[in-house]
Design an enzyme around this catalytic site. Structure first.
Site, PDB file in Angstrom:
ATOM      1  N   ASP A 193       0.812  -1.206   0.000  1.00  0.00           N
ATOM      2  CA  ASP A 193       0.000   0.000   0.000  1.00  0.00           C
ATOM      3  C   ASP A 193       0.852   1.265   0.000  1.00  0.00           C
ATOM      4  O   ASP A 193       1.807   1.389   0.792  1.00  0.00           O
ATOM      5  CB  ASP A 193      -0.912  -0.009   1.237  1.00  0.00           C
ATOM      6  CG  ASP A 193      -1.787   1.211   1.338  1.00  0.00           C
ATOM      7  OD1 ASP A 193      -2.653   1.385   0.474  1.00  0.00           O
ATOM      8  OD2 ASP A 193      -1.594   2.010   2.282  1.00  0.00           O
ATOM      9  N   GLU A 233       1.724  -0.065  -4.819  1.00  0.00           N
ATOM     10  CA  GLU A 233       0.835   1.053  -5.125  1.00  0.00           C
ATOM     11  C   GLU A 233       1.679   2.317  -5.018  1.00  0.00           C
ATOM     12  O   GLU A 233       2.177   2.652  -3.942  1.00  0.00           O
ATOM     13  CB  GLU A 233      -0.341   1.139  -4.155  1.00  0.00           C
ATOM     14  CG  GLU A 233      -1.278   2.289  -4.507  1.00  0.00           C
ATOM     15  CD  GLU A 233      -2.193   2.720  -3.372  1.00  0.00           C
ATOM     16  OE1 GLU A 233      -3.181   3.416  -3.662  1.00  0.00           O
ATOM     17  OE2 GLU A 233      -1.918   2.394  -2.206  1.00  0.00           O
TER      18      GLU A 233
END
Length: 570
Positions: free
Chosen positions: A244, A281
Site C-alpha cells: 500500500d 501502489e
C-alpha cells in the site's frame, strides 16, 4: 518455550501469563528473552515495558480477543496443507480479482469466501487480491487501520481461516495476493511506541506517523517489516503482496526498503520453488519502481497504474472533476494505452507541477490497471459504481489492453451495491470524527461530500455484495461479457502481448470513437450516445466479439451502436 521481544530503550521487560509475571533478560541488540516451561500453542500472553502495559506482542501471530487483548502463541506447523502440488502462478498474462473479505459475502469470512471460488474459476481469473487482513478496531474496516501486523483479523477467521482460504484457492488453481500496509499503522490499538523507535517522529502522510526506516535503530524496524512480508509468503503460502502507498515510505537510505524487500523475496522464491510477486501502489509514475535490482531499480514485479484507470473512467463516464481533468480528452486515453502513463514528465494540473517519467521499455504486464477498485469506488461519497453501459466499455478496453487487468468484486456482473468507506473505532473521539476526517481528505477533489457515516453499521452492511443479482438476466449478460472477454484474452496471444510499442491507437474526439490495434486485432469502441462509423474494413465473419447488437460490418467499415464496442480480426 522462549519468548522474545525487541525493546532497545527499556530498562525492564516482563512477560504476563495470566496471574504470573516473568522477567525477561536483556540480550544483544536490544532483544529481551525468557524461557517458560509449559507455554505452547494457544497460550495467552502480554508484555509490560518499564512497568507499563500489558501490551500485545509487536510480532503477535494471533489476537483472539482483538487489538486490545493479549496475544496468543500460534504454531504455524500445526496447520495441515493440501496444496503440495501448487507450483505458483506468474503475474505475466494473469487477471487479478480484488476482494474485501468482510463484504465479499454476507457472512464476511474466509470460509464463506471459499464457497464462491467456483464462480471465480468459471470467470477464469488467475489471482485473488485480498484487502488487508491485519487486526483492526471493532468488527468492520477496510483494513488500512491495521495494527498487530503479524496477526490475522479474528472476525474473518483468524490465521487458520486465512490458511484454509489460501489452500482452497490453490486447489482451485488460483493464486493469492495479500494487500499489506507498511507506510503507517492505524490510530487505534497501536502499541509499538513503548517497545522502540518504530516511528520517525513526524507525520508521514495524511494517514499517520512515518515509519522509522532511516533513523537511529531503524535496522530492526526494517527487519520488522521485511520479516512480516516473508511470513505471509512462507508461512501462509501467499503468492504475492500488494504494498500500500509506497510513496508514503520515507526512506533516505542509499538502499531503499523496497529493494531490500525485493532481494529477500527473490531469495525466498528460490527456497519455496514458486514465483512470488510484489506489486507496489505508487503515484510517483517512476519506472524505477518496476525495474530490476541489477538495473538499479527497486525490483517490484509490478505497480498499480492509476493513469490507465483515470483515462478509462473519463472516457466511459464523462467525468472531468478533480484529478480527472487532465485525463478527460480521448487523446489522454490513447496515450496511456500506448505509453502506460499520461504524466511522464508532463504537467499535472491537479498537482500544479510536472510529474512522472517515461515508462518506455517497461512491459505492460508490470502495470496493473483497472476500471474499478476499492479506492476508486470507495473514495466517492456514495461509493457508487459505474453504470452497466460504461462498465462494459471500460472492461472491454481493459481486458484487451497490454496491461495486467484487475477487477473489483462484483463488477463482473455489474453489481448495484455500493462500496462505501466504513470503520468501527472503539474510542468515541475517533468514531465521531471519522466522517469529518474523510471529508477533509478529499477536499479539492470536486465532490460534494455527503457520504454516509462511516461508523454506522448500515454503511458496512450496504457494501456487502448481493450475489442474487448475478442470476438476474441483466446482470447475467454482463457476467457473460466479462467471461467472454477473459476467454478471448487467454485464447488470442495478441491481447496479452505486453509490448506497449506494438499498440496503435486512433481516436476521433468529435465523434467519440477509439480504435486500438493489437497486432491483427482491431478493438473498436464507440463512447457516444449515437451510432458511429469507425474506419476499419471488416466483414461479418471477422467480428469476434461485440458488446451490443446490431453491429454492421460490410467489409468496408464498421458501424457501432451507441456506447458499444467490437473486437475484430483484420
Amino acid at each position: 518455550m522462549i519468548f522474545e521481544v525487541w525493546a532497545p530503550k527499556a530498562t525492564s521487560v516482563e512477560l504476563s501469563l495470566g496471574d504470573d509475571r516473568h522477567a525477561l533478560s536483556r540480550g544483544e541488540g536490544g532483544w529481551w528473552s525468557v524461557a517458560v516451561a509449559g507455554a505452547s500453542h494457544g497460550t495467552r500472553y502480554a508484555y509490560l515495558v518499564d512497568g507499563d502495559g500489558p501490551y500485545p506482542d509487536p510480532r503477535s501471530r494471533r489476537q483472539p480477543e482483538g487489538i486490545f487483548g493479549p496475544s496468543a502463541v500460534y504454531d504455524h506447523a500445526r496447520f495441515t496443507w493440501s496444496d503440495h502440488e501448487w507450483k505458483g502462478r506468474d503475474l505475466r498474462g494473469a487477471v487479478i480479482y480484488e476482494l474485501h473479505v468482510g463484504t465479499f459475502t454476507s457472512e464476511g469470512t474466509f470460509s464463506a469466501a471459499v464457497e464462491k471460488l467456483p464462480h471465480l474459476v468459471e470467470l477464469c481469473v488467475d489471482f485473488v487480491e485480498v484487502m488487508p487482513v491485519a487486526p483492526v478496531p471493532g468488527g468492520r474496516n477496510w483494513g488500512y487501520d491495521g495494527v498487530d501486523l503479524y496477526a490475522v483479523n479474528e472476525t474473518y477467521g483468524g490465521p487458520d481461516g486465512l490458511k484454509s482460504f489460501v489452500d482452497a484457492c490453490h486447489r482451485a488453481g488460483i493464486g493469492v495476493i495479500l494487500d499489506v500496509v507498511y507506510n503507517h499503522l492505524g490510530p487505534s490499538g497501536n502499541f509499538l511506541h513503548p517497545f522502540g523507535p518504530y516511528f520517525a517522529g513526524f507525520k508521514g502522510s495524511y494517514w499517520g506517523d512515518a515509519v522509522n526506516l532511516d533513523g537511529p535503530d531503524s535496522d530492526e524496524v526494517r527487519r520488522y517489516f521485511v520479516g512480516n512480508a516473508v511470513q505471509w509468503l512462507r508461512d501462509y503460502h501467499i503468492d504475492g503482496l500488494r504494498l500500500d502507498a509506497v510513496h508514503a515510505l520515507h526512506d533516505s537510505r542509499a538502499r531503499h526498503l523496497l529493494a531490500e524487500l525485493s532481494e529477500e523475496v527473490d531469495a525466498l522464491a528460490c527456497s519455496v520453488g514458486r514465483p512470488l510477486s510484489l506489486i507496489a501502489e505508487s503515484d510517483l509514475n517512476d519506472p524505477r519502481m518496476v525495474r530490476s535490482l541489477d538495473a538499479d531499480g527497486l525490483g517490484m514485479t509490478a505497480q498499480w497504474d492509476d493513469d490507465v484507470h483515470h483515462a478509462l473512467h473519463c472516457a466511459v463516464s464523462g467525468e472531468s472533476h478533480g484529478y480527472y481533468a487532465d485525463f478527460a480528452p480521448l487523446s489522454a486515453l490513447a496515450k496511456v494505452l500506448t505509453s502506460g502513463v499520461l504524466h511522464d514528465g508532463a504537467y499535472s494540473s491537479f498537482r500544479g507541477r510536472a510529474h512522472g517519467r517515461s515508462f518506455a521499455g517497461v512491459p505492460g504486464h508490470r502495470l496493473v490497471a483497472c476500471v474499478q477498485n476499492h479506492d476508486q469506488i470507495g473514495n466517492r461519497p456514495k461509493g457508487d459504481r459505474l453504470p452497466v453501459p460504461a462498465l462494459k466499455l471500460g472492461a472491454g478496453l481493459l481486458l484487451t489492453s497490454p496491461f495486467t487487468p484487475m477487477l473489483f468484486m462484483g463488477e463482473e456482473w455489474g453489481a448495484r451495491t455500493p462500496f462505501l468507506f466504513f470503520s468501527d473505532h472503539v474510542e468515541p473521539a475517533l468514531r465521531e470524527s471519522e466522517g469529518a476526517r474523510r471529508s477533509r481528505e478529499f477536499d479539492g477533489f470536486g465532490y460534494v461530500w455527503d457520504a454516509p457515516d462511516p461508523s454506522d453499521e448500515e454503511t458496512f452492511l450496504r457494501s456487502k455484495l448481493d450475489w442474487s443479482e448475478a442470476k438476474e438476466e441483466a446482470h447475467w449478460s454482463v457476467l457473460c461479457w466479462y467471461r467472454d472477454l477473459i476467454a478471448l484474452r487467454k485464447a488470442l496471444p495478441e491481447l496479452s502481448d505486453p509490448r506497449l510499442d506494438r499498440v496503435r491507437v486512433e481516436v476521433d474526439p468529435l465523434e467519440k470513437w477509439l480504435l486500438m490495434w493489437r497486432g491483427r486485432l482491431a478493438v473498436a469502441v464507440n463512447f457516444a450516445q449515437d451510432s458511429v462509423t469507425v474506419p476499419v474494413a471488416v466483414s461479418p465473419e471477422m467480428v469476434l466479439l461485440v458488446s451490443d447488437e446490431p453491429v454492421v460490418a460490410d467489409g468496408k467499415k464498421l458501424r457501432l451502436p451507441a456506447q458499444s464496442m467490437a473486437v475484430c480480426r483484420t
